[in-house]
Design a protein around this motif. Structure first.
Motif, PDB file in Angstrom:
ATOM      1  N   THR A   1       0.941  -4.680  -9.304  1.00  0.00           N
ATOM      2  CA  THR A   1       2.012  -5.563  -9.750  1.00  0.00           C
ATOM      3  C   THR A   1       1.681  -6.984  -9.340  1.00  0.00           C
ATOM      4  O   THR A   1       1.013  -7.217  -8.323  1.00  0.00           O
ATOM      5  N   SER A   2       2.123  -7.942 -10.129  1.00  0.00           N
ATOM      6  CA  SER A   2       1.904  -9.354  -9.796  1.00  0.00           C
ATOM      7  C   SER A   2       3.144  -9.982  -9.170  1.00  0.00           C
ATOM      8  O   SER A   2       3.112 -11.144  -8.759  1.00  0.00           O
ATOM      9  N   THR A   3       4.218  -9.210  -9.072  1.00  0.00           N
ATOM     10  CA  THR A   3       5.473  -9.753  -8.558  1.00  0.00           C
ATOM     11  C   THR A   3       5.485  -9.763  -7.032  1.00  0.00           C
ATOM     12  O   THR A   3       4.767  -8.996  -6.378  1.00  0.00           O
ATOM     13  N   ASP A   4       6.306 -10.629  -6.476  1.00  0.00           N
ATOM     14  CA  ASP A   4       6.490 -10.649  -5.023  1.00  0.00           C
ATOM     15  C   ASP A   4       7.213  -9.382  -4.588  1.00  0.00           C
ATOM     16  O   ASP A   4       8.113  -8.889  -5.277  1.00  0.00           O
ATOM     17  N   VAL A   5       6.799  -8.857  -3.433  1.00  0.00           N
ATOM     18  CA  VAL A   5       7.405  -7.642  -2.888  1.00  0.00           C
ATOM     19  C   VAL A   5       7.688  -7.866  -1.404  1.00  0.00           C
ATOM     20  O   VAL A   5       6.814  -8.332  -0.666  1.00  0.00           O
ATOM     21  N   VAL A   6       8.887  -7.541  -0.977  1.00  0.00           N
ATOM     22  CA  VAL A   6       9.232  -7.590   0.439  1.00  0.00           C
ATOM     23  C   VAL A   6       9.558  -6.171   0.885  1.00  0.00           C
ATOM     24  O   VAL A   6      10.481  -5.540   0.360  1.00  0.00           O
ATOM     25  N   LEU A   7       8.783  -5.661   1.832  1.00  0.00           N
ATOM     26  CA  LEU A   7       8.955  -4.291   2.301  1.00  0.00           C
ATOM     27  C   LEU A   7       9.818  -4.255   3.555  1.00  0.00           C
ATOM     28  O   LEU A   7       9.768  -5.170   4.388  1.00  0.00           O
ATOM     29  N   ASP A   8      10.579  -3.210   3.696  1.00  0.00           N
ATOM     30  CA  ASP A   8      11.387  -2.997   4.898  1.00  0.00           C
ATOM     31  C   ASP A   8      10.472  -2.430   5.981  1.00  0.00           C
ATOM     32  O   ASP A   8      10.019  -1.285   5.901  1.00  0.00           O
ATOM     33  N   THR A   9      10.175  -3.235   6.984  1.00  0.00           N
ATOM     34  CA  THR A   9       9.255  -2.824   8.049  1.00  0.00           C
ATOM     35  C   THR A   9       9.975  -2.323   9.295  1.00  0.00           C
ATOM     36  O   THR A   9       9.328  -2.019  10.301  1.00  0.00           O
ATOM     37  N   SER A  10      11.291  -2.215   9.233  1.00  0.00           N
ATOM     38  CA  SER A  10      12.061  -1.890  10.440  1.00  0.00           C
ATOM     39  C   SER A  10      11.766  -0.497  10.978  1.00  0.00           C
ATOM     40  O   SER A  10      11.901  -0.263  12.187  1.00  0.00           O
ATOM     41  N   ASN A  11      11.381   0.421  10.107  1.00  0.00           N
ATOM     42  CA  ASN A  11      11.114   1.796  10.557  1.00  0.00           C
ATOM     43  C   ASN A  11       9.652   2.041  10.901  1.00  0.00           C
ATOM     44  O   ASN A  11       9.299   3.136  11.343  1.00  0.00           O
ATOM     45  N   ASP A  12       8.802   1.042  10.686  1.00  0.00           N
ATOM     46  CA  ASP A  12       7.381   1.198  10.986  1.00  0.00           C
ATOM     47  C   ASP A  12       7.084   0.515  12.317  1.00  0.00           C
ATOM     48  O   ASP A  12       7.083  -0.717  12.413  1.00  0.00           O
ATOM     49  N   LYS A  13       6.840   1.303  13.350  1.00  0.00           N
ATOM     50  CA  LYS A  13       6.615   0.767  14.690  1.00  0.00           C
ATOM     51  C   LYS A  13       5.134   0.563  14.996  1.00  0.00           C
ATOM     52  O   LYS A  13       4.755   0.283  16.137  1.00  0.00           O
ATOM     53  N   SER A  14       4.283   0.692  13.977  1.00  0.00           N
ATOM     54  CA  SER A  14       2.849   0.518  14.181  1.00  0.00           C
ATOM     55  C   SER A  14       2.528  -0.913  14.588  1.00  0.00           C
ATOM     56  O   SER A  14       3.291  -1.853  14.300  1.00  0.00           O
ATOM     57  N   LYS A  15       1.391  -1.086  15.235  1.00  0.00           N
ATOM     58  CA  LYS A  15       0.981  -2.421  15.661  1.00  0.00           C
ATOM     59  C   LYS A  15       0.624  -3.297  14.471  1.00  0.00           C
ATOM     60  O   LYS A  15       0.937  -4.493  14.444  1.00  0.00           O
ATOM     61  N   TYR A  16      -0.037  -2.697  13.472  1.00  0.00           N
ATOM     62  CA  TYR A  16      -0.466  -3.449  12.303  1.00  0.00           C
ATOM     63  C   TYR A  16       0.347  -2.986  11.094  1.00  0.00           C
ATOM     64  O   TYR A  16       0.393  -1.790  10.785  1.00  0.00           O
ATOM     65  N   VAL A  17       0.955  -3.940  10.395  1.00  0.00           N
ATOM     66  CA  VAL A  17       1.932  -3.594   9.363  1.00  0.00           C
ATOM     67  C   VAL A  17       1.716  -4.457   8.119  1.00  0.00           C
ATOM     68  O   VAL A  17       1.406  -5.657   8.212  1.00  0.00           O
TER      69      VAL A  17
END
Length: 389
Positions: free
Chosen positions: A358-374
């Motif tokens: 996709t060429s559109t902007d995407v904002v992901l919900d990172t609140s549930n991902d506790k990994s160091k690299y996201v």
């Protein structure tokens, strides 16, 4: 001069799908998956993780600040690239905080390219024995919901530091590669899911293993008696058994039983995670070392690497006496035991939530991902990563 794997680390995300649940949802008998395919659990990759974040997480487990100063090259082997031009290794290098005076490159040949990366890395180290090369194999295996290949999905990353005087595996010089133009598995540029002829691919895999092993045996004059274990690329655990069985038919029962036992050790992590594509062979290697307590320094291990399309390679390495001190087996066990089980419905939602094409902007919900690299999304057609402090 010995060159090989000095350190090795493994990462897979914190979610998994129980394949008994998947079997029920697909109106299949669970034993079709548990026994027929040989898989129990499957890693589920959230949208906030990709080959870059998983590769960085695997590398982060093994690298010291001193290691980072000595790394001359970062090679990412993958068939799940995030850009058709820019190497994923550049993103990984940046996330890890490596010096700018570092070579970065991405390699592709289906599931095989991790082995090519190791062989290329050995050549670089041979040119300058003070340097170290970071090899990362990272992939997300996707076939599609409800497809025959769904049960063989998975994902994660293996990171390996290649150097002189390796403390895990000294790789021997002789190897045999075999390549032919075969359409057993492929993924066109417009697809995020692979296309595969499963039965044909299995037959090609077995044929390539036989060709590579027979040629290797002729060149080196080595037999099965010279090996403590044989390990395989495992897109699913039963694949390795089919290949092993093909060469054990004429061997004495005690030999066949021995290598069958070693294979079971090497299958354990795969049964819990699924397909790592480029990393599957090296997850098999980790699994063998983790679950076989009788291996000792000096044991010769044979490795068969395969990538559809197709290419195979058989090579060998000598186990080193410090491998048990270098590899953090406790961390691997903890990581797998602490994962969260998701329902089939949640897995399907997550599967369809990837950024994709996709060429559109995407904002992901990172609140549930506790990994160091996201991975936090995409802005102006550029992927956005951050390091969690």
């Amino acid at each position: 001069m010995q060159i090989g794997i000095d350190k090795i680390g493994f990462y897979t995300p914190s979610l998994y799908l129980d394949l008994v649940d998947l079997a029920h949802a697909r109106n299949e008998e669970p034993d079709k998956y548990l026994i027929g395919i040989g898989q129990e659990k499957q890693a589920v990759i959230p949208a906030t993780q990709d080959i870059v974040t998983m590769g960085a997480s695997a590398a982060d487990q093994i690298l010291t600040e001193e290691d980072k100063k000595d790394i001359s090259t970062v090679i990412v082997a993958t068939e799940s690239g995030v850009d058709n031009s820019k190497a994923a290794a550049i993103y990984v290098k940046q996330l890890l905080g490596l010096d700018n005076f570092v070579r970065t490159v991405e390699l592709k040949e289906a599931c095989y390219s991790g082995t090519a990366a190791i062989q290329f890395a050995r050549g670089l180290v041979n040119l300058n024995d003070k340097e170290k090369v970071l090899v990362i194999t990272a992939d997300i295996a996707r076939y599609g919901i409800g497809t025959p290949g769904e049960v063989t999905q998975g994902g994660g990353a293996i990171a390996m530091l290649i150097s002189v005087n390796p403390r895990v595996l000294a790789i021997e010089n002789q190897s045999v590669s075999y390549t032919d133009d075969i359409m057993d598995f492929w993924r066109p540029l417009y697809r995020s899911e692979a296309l595969v002829d499963g039965k044909y691919s299995t037959n090609v895999y077995i044929d390539f293993f036989n060709k590579c092993w027979n040629r290797y045996s002729e060149i080196t004059d080595r037999s099965f008696d010279d090996f403590s274990a044989l390990i395989f690329h495992l897109p699913f655990t039963k694949m390795g058994k089919k290949a092993l069985d093909s060469v054990m038919e004429k061997e004495p029962e005690n030999i066949a039983n021995h290598f069958g036992t070693q294979l079971k050790f090497s299958q354990q992590l795969s049964r819990q995670v699924g397909n790592l594509y480029t990393g599957s062979l090296y997850m098999s290697f980790l699994s063998l070392l983790q679950f076989n307590s009788e291996l000792v320094a000096g044991n010769r291990i044979g490795l068969f690497s395969y990538g559809s399309g197709a290419e195979g390679e058989f090579y060998s390495g000598i186990l080193q006496n410090e491998y048990g001190d270098v590899i953090d087996f406790e961390n691997i066990e903890t990581m797998l035991n602490n994962r969260t089980k998701v329902s089939v419905a949640d897995y399907e939602t997550i599967f369809n939530s990837q950024i994709g094409y996709t060429s559109t902007d995407v904002v992901l919900d990172t609140s549930n991902d506790k990994s160091k690299y996201v991975l936090s999304g995409q802005k102006d057609q550029q992927r956005q990563y951050f390091v969690r402090k």
